[in-house]
Scaffold this motif. Sequence first.
Motif, PDB file in Angstrom:
ATOM      1  N   SER A 162      -0.952   7.586  14.526  1.00  0.00           N
ATOM      2  CA  SER A 162      -2.462   8.305  14.771  1.00  0.00           C
ATOM      3  C   SER A 162      -3.506   6.877  15.300  1.00  0.00           C
ATOM      4  O   SER A 162      -2.972   5.798  15.141  1.00  0.00           O
ATOM      5  CB  SER A 162      -3.282   8.728  13.699  1.00  0.00           C
TER       6      SER A 162
ATOM      7  N   HIS B 145      -3.838   7.368   4.921  1.00  0.00           N
ATOM      8  CA  HIS B 145      -2.358   7.806   4.639  1.00  0.00           C
ATOM      9  C   HIS B 145      -1.539   6.695   3.963  1.00  0.00           C
ATOM     10  O   HIS B 145      -0.479   7.059   3.374  1.00  0.00           O
ATOM     11  CB  HIS B 145      -1.827   8.258   5.984  1.00  0.00           C
ATOM     12  N   SER B 146      -2.178   5.667   4.181  1.00  0.00           N
ATOM     13  CA  SER B 146      -1.622   4.440   3.332  1.00  0.00           C
ATOM     14  C   SER B 146      -1.764   4.458   2.044  1.00  0.00           C
ATOM     15  O   SER B 146      -2.387   5.215   1.367  1.00  0.00           O
ATOM     16  CB  SER B 146      -2.064   3.116   3.926  1.00  0.00           C
TER      17      SER B 146
ATOM     18  N   GLU C 218      -7.958   7.426   9.726  1.00  0.00           N
ATOM     19  CA  GLU C 218      -6.509   8.121   9.274  1.00  0.00           C
ATOM     20  C   GLU C 218      -5.460   7.428   8.560  1.00  0.00           C
ATOM     21  O   GLU C 218      -4.895   7.618   7.545  1.00  0.00           O
ATOM     22  CB  GLU C 218      -6.190   9.083  10.406  1.00  0.00           C
TER      23      GLU C 218
ATOM     24  N   ARG D 159      -4.567   6.117  -0.608  1.00  0.00           N
ATOM     25  CA  ARG D 159      -4.245   7.079  -1.945  1.00  0.00           C
ATOM     26  C   ARG D 159      -4.599   6.490  -3.082  1.00  0.00           C
ATOM     27  O   ARG D 159      -5.352   7.283  -3.905  1.00  0.00           O
ATOM     28  CB  ARG D 159      -2.484   7.078  -1.992  1.00  0.00           C
TER      29      ARG D 159
ATOM     30  N   LEU E  89       1.157   6.224   9.746  1.00  0.00           N
ATOM     31  CA  LEU E  89       0.989   7.417  10.248  1.00  0.00           C
ATOM     32  C   LEU E  89       0.656   7.282  11.826  1.00  0.00           C
ATOM     33  O   LEU E  89       0.197   6.096  12.300  1.00  0.00           O
ATOM     34  CB  LEU E  89      -0.443   7.871   9.836  1.00  0.00           C
TER      35      LEU E  89
END
Lengths: 58, 626
Positions: free
Chosen positions: B478, B487-488, B483, B492, B476
């Motif tokens: 960012s 996202h990784s 964050e 998840r 991502l």
Amino acid sequence: MDPAALADDPGNWGDWQTWAAWVLVAASLAMLALRAFRKRRRKKQDGCGTCGGGSCDR
Amino acid sequence: MEPVPDTVALAGNPNAGKTTLFNALCGTAEKVGNYGGVTVAVREGECMSPHGRRLRVVDLPGCYDLSGASPDQRLAAEVLSGRDPRQPTPDLVVCVVDASNLERHLQLVLEVLEFGLPVVVALNMIDLAERQGLRLDPVKLSEELGVPVVPIQANRGKGLVELKQAMRHPFPAPPQKRHWEKGEAESRRAFGLAAAALAARRPTAHSGNFSDRLDAVLLHPVLGWVCFVAIMFALFWSIFSFAAIPMGWIEGMQESLVALVEDRLGEGDLRDLLTQGVIGGVGAVVVFLPQILLLFLFIGLLESTGYMARAAFLMDGVMGRAGLSGKAFLPLLSSYACAIPGVLATRTIDSAKERLVTIFVAPWMSCSARLPVYLLLVPMLLGGSEGGAMQALVFLAVYAVGTLTAFVVARILRGRLGPDEVKSHFLLELPSYRLPQWSYILRHVLERGWSFLKKAGTFILAIMILLWAASTYPKLDSDDPAEVLGHSLVGRVSRIIEPVVAPLGFDGRTGTAILTSFAAREVFVGSMAQLFQVQESEDEEETRGRIRARLAAETRPDGRPLFGPAAVVSLLIFYIYALQCLPTSAVVARESGSWRWAAGQFVFMMVFAYLASLVVYQGARFLGLG
């Protein structure tokens, strides 16, 4: 490819590192697969190999 | 064509020194201990006879008789009678006997002689017998038994040349079969006692020797337990105290390596992988090497001096209350190093039901793979500032919790399985105290250390690299590390796991680290180092290399610390009880002969771990301790 030129260019340097990191990831997967294969072979040969060697004293 | 090597079997009572002789003959370093029952399977090696002929040496499990009640006795009897399809009938049997305890050891020799094979008696531990004032007469013993007798001291390599001379071709003729009058066992016993009295004359007045005087204290019903707890406390205290200095060196080296990589490489994935995945992840596991080496050094000392047999004697009463016999002690003791040899060692137990129960509870003896996890968590519980003594006490408690629960569950399970057809008898030999065999202990400690490093440098390294990839990709764009992690793939997975582990006091990252430790428990430490470093990378100068400080600084969304005392105890409890070792389940399935037993054990231990953690965490929160 000239490493010095790469060092001056953070973008390229970053890309090069991404490729290198992925090579290491692939090598790790290959190492785990090889380890599983060897363990299987050892189990076939002498009936052991359950711990992959090193854990128990056998 | 090279001739087929002759097979020489080493037979004898437990703790006669068979494995020490096996190591001395074959140049191997198999595990030995100053207590019986270390060998539960047949080991094989090779040595050369004085005439350059290859000899195949097989080390049989030690047993007091060959009646075949327990799996190890059956195995030894089958090999000697040529009924074992995996082993040829031995061409020669070397009976290893303890010269200081001939009365008992000769009983097995007399049983072996009845197989009609060529036999040589190796009269071991002559130094010990002489120190006890015994006057040995090997020639007399040889005349009585009708086979060659060679005095040896296997741990010093004395008498080995003479023994090999006796093992050369042509082998001595098998002794003539004796015809016992009346009861066979009784006649054999009487003959053995008479032969021992002739071959080893005792001093007229038996004065208590050093071992007897020491045993008066160490086996005392009250003082014995005080000494046992004091020895265990000293063991854990020294692990924390002495290891601090070398651990500091390893941490220093780790920091220098990170600085070097950061200096040489610009920002990028490879740099992150090397600093966070390789150095951070593997380093977090390797830093515990000094403590693991110290633990094995002390265990080696206790085994080698003869104290472990005294510990077994003390524990016999406790085992009885748990519905187990003293024979279950050694398998459970072995499980503190690794449950796999512990489960294999249950072969010495005669009763099938008792064996199943011992196999079932063995993984609750905290194995060495849990050690790095405990070493990380125990100081966190004490705020990291307490002295070694307090940490040692908590450590002792952690080991005691697993052990006591195992005994309680064993008792319940034993009651449910019903009485036995075969009653298990526990015959414990208390060996004389000996000076430690330093060369063997140091070699064993180095082997353990090397195997730990090898695992860290191969298997754990590979898992750490894969974990780094899973916690980095998909990427991502960012600057906020939280964050990026969210996202990784790991982020998840963490979100899926979080609702399951949240009632135990853990967040999704801790849940993911627990999940990775199913590969190997030690991986948990490296995973925690990686997953929490990502979050803290903004002030990494301050916290680098200090995983505990990083974890202690973590907070929950409501501002409470993520790793408060309740969560740390809950995590400790989870690791004490959870069966996160698939190789152990495979061995349990093989030894119990049932996949259902192994699967039942796995499910029971996982559910038990979860519920115990839940009760501890929620209970502590309810009492306002979290």
